[in-house]
Design an enzyme around this catalytic site. Structure first.
Site, PDB file in Angstrom:
ATOM      1  N   GLU A 130       0.804  -1.215   0.000  1.00 32.27           N
ATOM      2  CA  GLU A 130       0.000   0.000   0.000  1.00 32.27           C
ATOM      3  C   GLU A 130       0.841   1.271   0.000  1.00 32.27           C
ATOM      4  O   GLU A 130       0.311   2.361  -0.232  1.00 32.27           O
ATOM      5  CB  GLU A 130      -0.946   0.000   1.199  1.00 32.27           C
ATOM      6  CG  GLU A 130      -2.057  -1.038   1.066  1.00 32.27           C
ATOM      7  CD  GLU A 130      -3.003  -1.060   2.255  1.00 32.27           C
ATOM      8  OE1 GLU A 130      -2.624  -0.533   3.323  1.00 32.27           O
ATOM      9  OE2 GLU A 130      -4.108  -1.611   2.115  1.00 32.27           O
ATOM     10  N   GLU A 161       6.981 -21.493   8.650  1.00 33.51           N
ATOM     11  CA  GLU A 161       7.365 -20.628   9.767  1.00 33.51           C
ATOM     12  C   GLU A 161       8.394 -21.296  10.684  1.00 33.51           C
ATOM     13  O   GLU A 161       9.070 -20.611  11.455  1.00 33.51           O
ATOM     14  CB  GLU A 161       6.147 -20.224  10.587  1.00 33.51           C
ATOM     15  CG  GLU A 161       5.520 -21.324  11.411  1.00 33.51           C
ATOM     16  CD  GLU A 161       4.399 -20.784  12.293  1.00 33.51           C
ATOM     17  OE1 GLU A 161       4.491 -20.980  13.519  1.00 33.51           O
ATOM     18  OE2 GLU A 161       3.460 -20.185  11.761  1.00 33.51           O
TER      19      GLU A 161
END
Length: 349
Positions: A130, A161
């Protein structure tokens, strides 16, 4: 010590670290009295917590949520959501310290890199994606890394992860330097991928920031600067996409917005660096120029036309009465800061 790092905070404010970029030893003074009581939920992190992690704790008084009416369940969740902003408020000083340190490096050409797994990784990628349309950042200036790569954005890659080696490979591909800033985000604060990425970045000399929702985490210990937003147990036990995820989004919003304001990407509260790549953003650019200048519609349209739709340049054209090439030159000389460019354009009496 790097001159961009803030002085060691007073007790009860921010978390700090030793000067050695490779050190995992911290001298934090936490805001509580030394116990594990979670001030946001009023519960003790040891009650039902997995491995002492308050984000994994189980609240016995919420064990009947499957028997609640939908409205009562939503009220409970909404009440808990209210505590997130309060938890974030306790960390405004360390967030500000991190934002100032990041802005100082980015002003010298450094990058901002977010690293995380699962929800935390997706939020980092979201914030990075963004920045170009909102602040006209250059490609690669703000980057999001998620364990498991781009596939993990749309489908959970749970095993990724737990792979520190993936973090090392991802960081090596970016080749961070002392000019860069790497922000690791993890609800538990112990995600192997994220902790390894922060250690790798710190060893390379980059500024490192750890954002966790538990106190005394491995992530915050590994980073030069720490932000500990303790949101407490989740209504759905262990589902850290809820309060913890909301807190992480809050923190990243605060960090990136404050950094971009410090970099001169705004004029007042107007996003004058907006990249007008669609009809909605072109309309927004028009409104921004009109608000900043008070000019009539035709003047705004003309200024945007001669500047190629660049709102910041158009404001300078209108307010300083200069042509588009001069506006670009003034902005380049001021490091893109519109207010400074306007000051330099005014004739000296």
């Amino acid at each position: 010590m790097d001159s961009d790092l803030p002085p060691h905070p007073e007790p009860g404010t921010a978390t700090g670290a030793t000067d050695d970029p490779g050190s995992d030893t911290r001298s934090d003074t936490l805001s509580d009295s030394g116990d594990d009581t979670d001030s946001t939920s009023g519960t003790h992190s040891g009650d039902g917590a997995i491995g002492g992690s308050v984000t994994e704790a189980v609240r016995p008084d919420w064990s009947g949520i499957d028997r609640m009416t939908t409205l009562d369940l939503l009220r409970l969740m909404n009440d808990e959501d209210r505590t997130v902003a309060e938890a974030v408020a306790t960390q405004l000083e360390p967030i500000a310290a991190a934002a100032d340190a990041i802005a100082a490096r980015m002003a010298r050409g450094g990058r901002l890199v977010y690293v995380g797994a699962g929800t935390a990784g997706r939020l980092g990628v979201l914030d990075a994606s963004e920045c170009p349309p909102t602040f006209n950042t250059a490609p690669g200036q703000v980057v999001g890394l998620i364990a498991g790569g781009s596939a993990a954005l749309v489908r959970a890659v749970e095993g990724a992860e737990d792979r520190p080696d993936l973090a090392v490979a991802d960081l090596e591909a970016l080749a961070p330097t002392a000019a860069d800033c790497v922000v690791g985000v993890s609800a538990s604060g112990r995600t192997p991928y994220t902790v390894a990425a922060i250690r790798q970045a710190r060893a390379a000399g980059a500024l490192t920031v750890g954002v966790a929702c538990n106190r005394r985490s491995a992530l915050v210990s590994a980073a030069a600067l720490g932000i500990e937003v303790v949101t407490g147990p989740e209504v759905l036990a262990g589902s850290t996409r809820l309060k913890a995820g909301t807190a992480q989004k809050f923190v990243l919003n605060l960090l990136s917005t404050a950094v971009m304001v410090r970099l001169g990407k705004t004029y007042g509260n107007l996003m004058v660096d907006v990249r007008a790549g669609n009809a909605k953003l072109r309309d927004r650019a028009h409104r921004i120029v009109a608000t900043a200048t008070g000019a009539d519609e035709e003047t705004v349209r003309s200024a945007l036309a001669v500047t190629g739709g660049e709102a910041k340049d158009a404001v300078l054209v209108v307010l300083a009465g200069v042509d588009a090439p001069t506006a670009r030159r003034l902005l380049a000389a001021s490091g893109g800061r519109l207010r400074e460019a306007l000051e330099s354009a005014r004739p000296v009496n």
